[in-house]
Design a protein around this motif. Structure first.
Motif, PDB file in Angstrom:
ATOM      1  N   TYR A  14       0.581  -1.519   0.447  1.00 34.90           N
ATOM      2  CA  TYR A  14      -0.221  -0.074  -0.190  1.00 34.90           C
ATOM      3  C   TYR A  14       0.717   1.143   0.101  1.00 34.90           C
ATOM      4  N   PHE A  15       0.276   2.011  -0.618  1.00 34.05           N
ATOM      5  CA  PHE A  15       1.126   3.331  -1.084  1.00 34.05           C
ATOM      6  C   PHE A  15      -0.020   5.234  -0.300  1.00 34.05           C
ATOM      7  N   PRO A  16       0.672   5.106   0.986  1.00 36.05           N
ATOM      8  CA  PRO A  16      -0.339   6.462   1.731  1.00 36.05           C
ATOM      9  C   PRO A  16      -1.024   7.241   0.693  1.00 36.05           C
ATOM     10  N   LEU A  21      -1.057  20.025   5.143  1.00 34.14           N
ATOM     11  CA  LEU A  21       0.473  20.427   6.014  1.00 34.14           C
ATOM     12  C   LEU A  21       0.947  20.594   6.214  1.00 34.14           C
ATOM     13  N   VAL A  22       0.079  19.021   6.985  1.00 35.78           N
ATOM     14  CA  VAL A  22       0.655  18.395   7.809  1.00 35.78           C
ATOM     15  C   VAL A  22       0.950  17.042   7.805  1.00 35.78           C
ATOM     16  N   LYS A  23       0.747  16.437   6.139  1.00 37.44           N
ATOM     17  CA  LYS A  23       0.577  15.404   5.507  1.00 37.44           C
ATOM     18  C   LYS A  23       0.429  14.008   6.161  1.00 37.44           C
ATOM     19  N   HIS A  24      -1.575  14.789   7.217  1.00 39.95           N
ATOM     20  CA  HIS A  24      -1.986  13.841   7.312  1.00 39.95           C
ATOM     21  C   HIS A  24      -2.381  12.345   6.294  1.00 39.95           C
TER      22      HIS A  24
END
Length: 328
Positions: A14-16, A21-24
């Protein structure tokens, strides 16, 4: 499972998906989702499917060029994913890859001597550069190149010659298993046949085992012993070459084979063309139930709700489909 050189069990990659801005992490692209199969020593497993189905990601994850999300890959019974750095460095000599693009996969600043030979020095297969050069010449000659070409740089070669260099580089460390990732798709048709024949000859000479990734069904039919059909990160059908091409079970396999061009006029007249409706769903949000139901001409309500079992329909012939499994 001792008959298999490579065994893959429930492999996932899996690629998240990161946003804000905080890359959730808001989701995952399920490029490979629960794939299992085995490759017998000395055989060729062909992997086919549409672009974006996860073929190349499967090959790279299997070799640990990409970190797996879960699952395991066994090489002669040893789990590749649990190996430490030293063990993995040794395993690199047994498992190699030939990339799709012969233009970008070669270092433009190095001559063929160094491109093919640097791994020999790294893994101490040769003692010095003099021995390395002799070994490089021996390998490139087997791959259809001339000794004097070993001093040239990649930009001085054609596409077919560059792919021969890539194959020579893969063979330099005496591997047993080679992943061919769309190894001929970037080449002219006339050159494709030369490279395919070269791969077959090298398999006989060195006793190689291949995983051959391609979207060209005619190439896969020629070179493979077994074929696995991928759709949206999963293997939906797998069997011998004869079973897959003569008696396809899964509706997606039927559609793929119907789209393959034929040079025989009688076959073209008798072939029923299956045109799938719609586009491939996103691997970030695959459909519930059977992943193919949004495009399947046989889909029923059960296909939208329940995931079909991956079942052995006949000896060595597997499929993941409610229709094939007799659910409706």
């Amino acid at each position: 499972m001792s008959e298999y050189l490579v065994t893959v069990n429930n492999l996932k990659k899996y690629f998240p998906i990161k946003t804000g801005l905080v890359k959730h992490t808001t989701g995952n692209v399920k490029a490979v989702d629960g794939v299992s199969f085995g490759i017998k020593k000395g055989q060729v497993l062909g992997i086919v499917g549409e672009s974006g189905c996860g073929k190349s990601t499967l090959g790279r994850t299997l070799l640990r060029l990409l970190p797996a999300t879960s699952g395991e890959v066994l090489y002669e019974g040893n789990n590749v994913f649990s190996m430490n750095k030293k063990e993995m460095n040794s395993m690199r000599t047994k498992m190699q890859i030939v990339f799709q693009d012969p233009y970008s996969s070669l270092n433009p600043r190095l001559p063929v001597y160094d491109i093919v030979g640097e791994a020999m020095l790294q893994h101490k297969i040769v003692k010095n550069k003099s021995e390395m050069k002799d070994r490089v010449i021996e390998i490139i000659k087997k791959c259809g190149l001339h000794p004097e070409q070993a001093e040239r740089y990649p930009h001085q070669f054609s596409g077919g010659q560059r792919q021969r260099i890539c194959i020579a580089r893969a063979l330099a460390v005496n591997p047993e298993f080679v992943v061919c990732d769309e190894a001929v798709s970037a080449l002219d048709v006339s050159i494709q046949s030369q490279i395919i024949n070269l791969l077959k000859d090298l398999q006989d000479d060195f006793g190689l085992t291949y995983m051959f990734i391609s979207h060209d069904l005619s190439v896969v039919e020629f070179i493979s012993d077994e074929v696995a059909v991928m759709y949206l990160g999963q293997i939906v059908e797998m069997g011998s070459k004869k079973d897959i091409f003569a008696n396809p079970l899964h509706p997606y396999t039927e559609a793929l084979l119907s789209a393959a061009p034929s040079f025989d006029p009688s076959q073209r007249q008798n072939k029923k063309r299956i045109i799938l409706q719609g586009d491939i769903p996103s691997p970030a949000n695959p459909p519930k139930g059977c992943r193919f139901h949004t495009r399947c001409p046989y889909a029923k309500d059960v296909c939208k709700k329940e995931v079909p079992e991956y079942r052995e329909i006949s000896e060595g012939h597997f499929a993941m489909c409610h229709k094939v499994n007799g659910v409706f």
